[in-house]
Design an enzyme around this catalytic site. Structure first.
Site, PDB file in Angstrom:
ATOM      1  N   GLN A  40      -9.891  -4.037  -4.067  1.00 21.60           N
ATOM      2  CA  GLN A  40     -11.200  -3.604  -3.573  1.00 21.60           C
ATOM      3  C   GLN A  40     -12.287  -3.894  -4.594  1.00 21.60           C
ATOM      4  O   GLN A  40     -13.372  -4.397  -4.261  1.00 21.60           O
ATOM      5  CB  GLN A  40     -11.156  -2.101  -3.284  1.00 21.60           C
ATOM      6  CG  GLN A  40     -12.462  -1.518  -2.810  1.00 21.60           C
ATOM      7  CD  GLN A  40     -12.817  -1.986  -1.414  1.00 21.60           C
ATOM      8  OE1 GLN A  40     -12.025  -1.857  -0.500  1.00 21.60           O
ATOM      9  NE2 GLN A  40     -14.010  -2.531  -1.238  1.00 21.60           N
TER      10      GLN A  40
ATOM     11  N   ARG B 116       0.886  -1.169   0.000  1.00 19.10           N
ATOM     12  CA  ARG B 116       0.000   0.000   0.000  1.00 19.10           C
ATOM     13  C   ARG B 116       0.922   1.218   0.000  1.00 19.10           C
ATOM     14  O   ARG B 116       1.662   1.433   0.972  1.00 19.10           O
ATOM     15  CB  ARG B 116      -0.921  -0.011   1.224  1.00 19.10           C
ATOM     16  CG  ARG B 116      -1.637   1.318   1.415  1.00 19.10           C
ATOM     17  CD  ARG B 116      -2.809   1.235   2.358  1.00 19.10           C
ATOM     18  NE  ARG B 116      -3.925   0.541   1.746  1.00 19.10           N
ATOM     19  CZ  ARG B 116      -5.166   0.558   2.202  1.00 19.10           C
ATOM     20  NH1 ARG B 116      -5.457   1.252   3.284  1.00 19.10           N
ATOM     21  NH2 ARG B 116      -6.123  -0.108   1.588  1.00 19.10           N
TER      22      ARG B 116
ATOM     23  N   ASP C  62     -17.484   6.958  -2.008  1.00 13.46           N
ATOM     24  CA  ASP C  62     -16.245   6.795  -1.240  1.00 13.46           C
ATOM     25  C   ASP C  62     -16.035   8.102  -0.480  1.00 13.46           C
ATOM     26  O   ASP C  62     -16.699   9.112  -0.754  1.00 13.46           O
ATOM     27  CB  ASP C  62     -15.071   6.487  -2.182  1.00 13.46           C
ATOM     28  CG  ASP C  62     -13.781   6.124  -1.442  1.00 13.46           C
ATOM     29  OD1 ASP C  62     -13.832   5.904  -0.216  1.00 13.46           O
ATOM     30  OD2 ASP C  62     -12.715   6.077  -2.093  1.00 13.46           O
TER      31      ASP C  62
ATOM     32  N   CYS D 141     -16.379   1.344  -0.085  1.00  7.87           N
ATOM     33  CA  CYS D 141     -15.239   0.490   0.289  1.00  7.87           C
ATOM     34  C   CYS D 141     -14.903   0.577   1.770  1.00  7.87           C
ATOM     35  O   CYS D 141     -14.215  -0.290   2.287  1.00  7.87           O
ATOM     36  CB  CYS D 141     -14.031   0.835  -0.565  1.00  7.87           C
ATOM     37  SG  CYS D 141     -13.394   2.514  -0.290  1.00  7.87           S
TER      38      CYS D 141
HETATM   39  N1   CP Z   1     -11.275  -0.395   1.904  1.00  9.80           N
HETATM   40  C1   CP Z   1     -10.022  -0.435   2.380  1.00  9.80           C
HETATM   41  O1   CP Z   1      -9.046  -0.614   1.641  1.00  9.80           O
HETATM   42  O2   CP Z   1      -9.931  -0.337   3.733  1.00  9.80           O
HETATM   43  P1   CP Z   1      -8.600  -0.149   4.610  1.00  9.80           P
HETATM   44  O3   CP Z   1      -8.038   1.213   4.270  1.00  9.80           O
HETATM   45  O4   CP Z   1      -9.071  -0.265   6.015  1.00  9.80           O
HETATM   46  O5   CP Z   1      -7.628  -1.221   4.226  1.00  9.80           O
HETATM   47  N1  NVA Z   2     -10.125   6.621  -1.545  1.00  5.28           N
HETATM   48  C1  NVA Z   2      -9.768   6.162  -0.228  1.00  5.28           C
HETATM   49  C2  NVA Z   2      -9.939   4.680  -0.127  1.00  5.28           C
HETATM   50  C3  NVA Z   2      -9.603   4.095   1.217  1.00  5.28           C
HETATM   51  C4  NVA Z   2      -9.726   2.615   1.243  1.00  5.28           C
HETATM   52  C5  NVA Z   2      -8.344   6.567   0.097  1.00  5.28           C
HETATM   53  O1  NVA Z   2      -7.476   6.464  -0.797  1.00  5.28           O
HETATM   54  O2  NVA Z   2      -8.079   7.015   1.214  1.00  5.28           O
END
Ligand code: CP
Ligand code: NVA
Length: 308
Positions: free
Chosen positions: A139, A109, A227, A266
């Protein structure tokens, strides 16, 4: 065989993505009612180690990958990027080469999408995109699995995305080209989705419709998706909250969609900001099935990466 990275949905064949979803459904069914820590019947990733690198916060991604690799018979290591030499300037390439000597697969990530691509370029093992500023492919696999579970035929479906045309939106745009659904996107111009993603999806015959109001996007939709208005890494929170307010998913907005239209998010969600409590906690909201299905979809993605 080339290393199977899972970086973006547009890079995979539609048939491969279909097979991953089919496997996710089958694996979920096969262990229904089991304790969550029990290993799956075949333990297909027995002896394999997954490393997870996090540059940003996570609840679902971290937990579902960790539980998922264990259910597949493997183990995991969770690494906070700030605690690694990466945080002190070691190159992404060297980090990728080193980790590839210890583990069988890496989930990342990251703040910058290009860093995940660079990591994959140097890695000797499969790399999975666990969210970047540009996309969130894992996701969307879980989201599509969830819609199928609830009887939505993706080929004929009309999905509406409203709010910020962000990373999650981009992966839905890629998915439209691969799974055949129509995606109607309603955003202010300033927060419209990346043009590259829209062009790419259209070149791949994806049906993407762009609107500048939430109402136009949601009209006649089978599924409405929201979102957060402020994603991790966004620095203009106040402007976003102001400009995106008319794109909040309310019961009135849902009334413009098909009767019984499903709601997806999500998570994490901000009730009263991008979605009203009555919608996200209402009978047509699928958000917790969506969260659960991260586990099953990612197990299938990990098996695909290792061809097991
Ligand atoms: N939806 C999602 O990716 O959640 P987290 O940020 O908690 O991993
Ligand atoms: N769009 C959001 C998704 C989190 C899972 C972000 O990038 O913070």
């Amino acid at each position: 065989m080339a290393i199977r990275h899972f970086l973006d949905l547009w890079q995979l064949e539609a048939g491969e993505l279909r097979a991953i979803l089919d496997e996710a459904h089958a694996m979920k069914t096969a262990r229904r009612g089991w304790p969550k820590g029990r290993v799956d019947e075949e333990a297909p990733l027995d002896g394999h180690i997954l490393a997870m690198i996090f540059e940003k916060s996570s609840t679902r991604t971290r937990t579902s990958f960790d539980v998922g690799i264990r259910q597949l018979g493997g183990t995991s290591i969770v690494l906070n990027a700030n605690d690694m030499q990466l945080g002190r300037g070691e190159s992404i390439g060297d980090t990728a080469r080193v980790l590839s000597r210890y583990v069988d697969m890496v989930m990342i990530r990251a703040n910058n999408h290009a860093d995940v691509e660079d990591f994959a370029e140097s890695a000797g093992v499969p790399v999975i995109n666990g969210l970047t500023d540009r996309s969130h492919p894992c996701q969307i696999m879980a989201d599509l699995m969830t819609l199928e579970e609830h009887g939505v035929d993706l080929k004929d479906a009309r999905l509406a995305w409203v709010g910020d045309g962000n990373n999650v939106c981009s992966s839905f745009i890629h998915a439209a080209a691969k799974f055949g659904f129509t995606l109607a996107v309603g955003t202010p111009n300033r927060y419209a989705p990346e043009e590259d993603d829209v062009e790419l999806a259209r070149e791949l015959q994806g049906r993407i419709e762009l609107y500048d109001t939430a109402e136009d996007a949601v009209a006649g939709a089978d599924v409405v998706i929201a979102d957060t208005f402020v994603s991790m890494g966004d620095t203009d929170a106040d402007e976003r909250l102001d400009e995106l307010e008319p794109y909040a998913v309310t019961e009135e907005l849902m009334d413009l969609a098909r009767p019984g239209a499903k709601f997806l998010h999500c998570l994490p969600a901000h009730r009263g900001e991008e979605v009203d409590t009555e919608v996200i906690d209402g009978p047509n909201s699928l958000v917790f099935d969506e969260a659960e299905n991260r586990l099953h979809a990612q197990k299938a993605i990990m098996r695909w990466c290792l061809d097991k």
